[in-house]
Each structure stands twice: as structure tokens, then as C-alpha cells.
Write an enzyme that holds these catalytic residues in place. Structure first.
Site, mmCIF file in Angstrom:
data_model
loop_
_atom_site.group_PDB
_atom_site.id
_atom_site.type_symbol
_atom_site.label_atom_id
_atom_site.label_comp_id
_atom_site.label_asym_id
_atom_site.label_seq_id
_atom_site.Cartn_x
_atom_site.Cartn_y
_atom_site.Cartn_z
ATOM 1 N N ASP A 1 -2.584 24.368 44.279
ATOM 2 C CA ASP A 1 -2.956 25.146 43.096
ATOM 3 C C ASP A 1 -3.280 26.597 43.452
ATOM 4 O O ASP A 1 -2.815 27.536 42.791
ATOM 5 C CB ASP A 1 -4.161 24.519 42.397
ATOM 6 C CG ASP A 1 -3.789 23.332 41.535
ATOM 7 O OD1 ASP A 1 -2.613 23.211 41.156
ATOM 8 O OD2 ASP A 1 -4.686 22.517 41.233
ATOM 9 N N LYS B 1 -8.004 15.230 40.020
ATOM 10 C CA LYS B 1 -7.830 15.945 41.283
ATOM 11 C C LYS B 1 -8.964 15.701 42.273
ATOM 12 O O LYS B 1 -8.734 15.593 43.480
ATOM 13 C CB LYS B 1 -7.661 17.446 41.015
ATOM 14 C CG LYS B 1 -6.387 17.777 40.250
ATOM 15 C CD LYS B 1 -6.227 19.268 40.010
ATOM 16 C CE LYS B 1 -4.958 19.553 39.224
ATOM 17 N NZ LYS B 1 -4.721 20.999 39.062
#
Length: 279
Positions: A101, A65
Site C-alpha cells: 500500500d 489487513k
């Protein structure tokens, strides 16, 4: 015949990923024809994998990420706040990075579970890509204070510095856990305990109304969730709901329509519960 839109989730390991199942279910709901696959790629192969992939979008999972953020031609505001991405959309200029997220976690906790995050003192364990994704949105949700603890204290310092809220976000050392007082919310964004099956942090950390959240789900979440129940946490939550909600935000970004998440979450929860019962 309509050619399916192509998408993928990229990470390592990736065989366990539920993302293909989730996006296939969303697509059936909305009558969208797509192809969504899982691609295994190690850290050294991420750039080449993204260059070769000719799809419309991709989800990025561990351990990529943070690295994927640096490969984007452009990024959204929430990706820039997180300095990490989990959603890529192809544009004429290259990949645009977003991070869903944090929005997925907050939606799961506040809308599905009806939990009020406002005014809570929060302990965030970990400072990697997963922690970076959720920290800004937790601050936006109205928490009172966030203490970030990481085994590499430099990363905790960097995360708190990037959040730009020194009045509410502070970094501490892992060895300081016993002296930090208690918390109304503890978020595990680490892999601690997965190798041994034991999550070893002080039982003094939860307050009487503590919410414990693991950003993982399935077997990966078992050690922390077991610790949280033994420590007396009132609400104990794994990351399955967050996974579904962040996927829905990615889906909406790609297709312009947000799917219904409840049926998909219920299907996956029943599957996970059946696996636990079988074990």
C-alpha cells in the site's frame, strides 16, 4: 493445456473490487495465464477462508489487513513495519505477508503526479490497516512531520509507537483538530462522511500548498474530496492510482515482472469519470 495460476482478493464488502480487472489486464500484458477472483469473507471467516483457498497468492483488503498479518507464517520488513498485510504469497511454510500500500501511494504521488513529498507536514486521518500500510513509506519519502488523528486515540498512539520515530510521528485526539495548525498534506484513511455524504473537519487545516489524498476511490472518496476542494487544497487526489500501483507491486512479487501501470490506470480513470458524468 497450461493450468492457470490462481489468485484472489479477499475482503468485505468485495463486489465493487477492481482488483480482478487490474490483474487480468496486467496478465494480458505479460502473457501470463491466471485466474483471479473476488472472495467475500467476514472477519470471523478470514482464517478459514485462507486455509481453504489453494491458490498461489491473495490480496487482502478491508477489513482484514491487520488480522491477516497475524495469520502469516512469515512477513517482509515493510509488512512488519506496518503490522498489516495486503499481499499474501504461498510458500512451503505457509503464507508470506507483504504490504504494498505505502509503496503504491508514494509511487502514484511522486512518479505519476510528480509531487514532491519532502518537507511536508502531514495529517493522517485514521489509524487502521490502510493507515498502517502507508505511514512508514510516507516517513521514508522525507516528510517533515506526521500527526496521526483517530477517533479511537489508543489506535493512533499504537500506530505512532510502532513507527518508532517519535521526533516526526505524533498522535492527537480527533477533538484537537481545530488547534493543530495547518498541513501541507492531508491523507484520509477513514470512512468518515460515507454515511452522510458530508466530511466535517475544519477548513483551517490545509496550508496554501496543501495536497489532499483519499486512500479510497469512487463514491467512497467523494465526501473527503469535496471537502478538500471547498477548503482550497491545491492538489486533490483519490486512491485509484495507489490501487493500481500497489497491485503492480503485488503482481511483480508473484510473477517476477512489474507490469506497465499507465494504460491500466488510464482505462480505470476513464471508467470512473464516465460513472461520475452519468450520475
Amino acid at each position: 493445456m497450461t493450468q492457470p495460476l490462481r489468485f484472489a482478493v479477499i475482503g468485505q464488502p468485495i463486489a465493487h473490487s477492481l482488483s480482478p480487472t487490474i490483474h487480468a489486464a496486467f496478465a494480458r500484458q505479460r502473457g501470463i495465464v491466471l485466474e483471479y477472483t473476488a472472495i467475500e469473507a467476514g472477519p470471523e471467516a478470514l482464517a478459514e477462508t485462507l486455509e481453504r483457498f489453494d491458490g498461489h497468492g491473495a490480496n487482502i483488503t478491508l477489513p482484514h489487513k491487520v488480522a491477516a498479518f497475524g495469520l502469516c507464517a512469515s512477513t517482509t520488513e515493510r509488512a512488519r513495519r506496518a503490522r498489516a498485510v495486503n499481499t499474501l504469497t504461498r510458500t512451503a511454510e505457509g503464507w508470506e505477508g507483504d504490504n504494498t500500500d505505502g509503496s503504491g501511494l508514494v509511487r502514484d504521488l511522486t512518479e505519476r503526479r510528480r509531487l514532491d513529498l519532502r518537507g511536508r507536514r502531514v495529517l493522517l486521518l485514521g489509524a487502521g490497516g490502510a493507515a498502517q500500510g502507508v505511514a512508514p513509506l510516507l516517513l521514508d519519502a522525507g516528510i517533515d512531520e506526521m500527526v496521526v488523528v483517530n477517533r479511537s486515540p489508543e489506535r493512533a498512539d499504537a500506530l505512532c509507537s510502532a513507527l518508532g520515530d517519535p521526533a516526526r510521528a505524533h498522535s492527537r485526539y480527533w477533538d484537537d483538530l481545530r488547534g493543530l495548525g495547518d498541513f501541507e498534506m492531508i491523507v484520509n484513511a477513514t470512512s468518515a462522511g460515507r454515511a452522510t455524504g458530508q466530511f466535517d473537519i475544519p477548513f483551517s487545516l490545509p496550508s496554501p500548498r496543501c495536497l489532499a489524498v483519499d486512500l479510497s476511490y469512487g463514491e467512497a472518496a467523494v465526501p473527503f474530496l469535496a471537502w478538500a476542494r471547498a477548503a482550497g487544497c491545491v492538489d486533490v487526489v483519490d486512491g485509484l492510482g495507489m490501487l493500481v500501483e500497489q497491485a503492480a507491486d503485488s503482481f511483480a512479487r508473484w510473477h517476477g515482472v512489474r507490469p506497465d501501470t499507465e494504460a491500466v490506470y488510464a482505462m480505470l480513470r476513464a471508467r470512473e469519470d464516465a460513472l461520475v458524468t452519468a450520475d
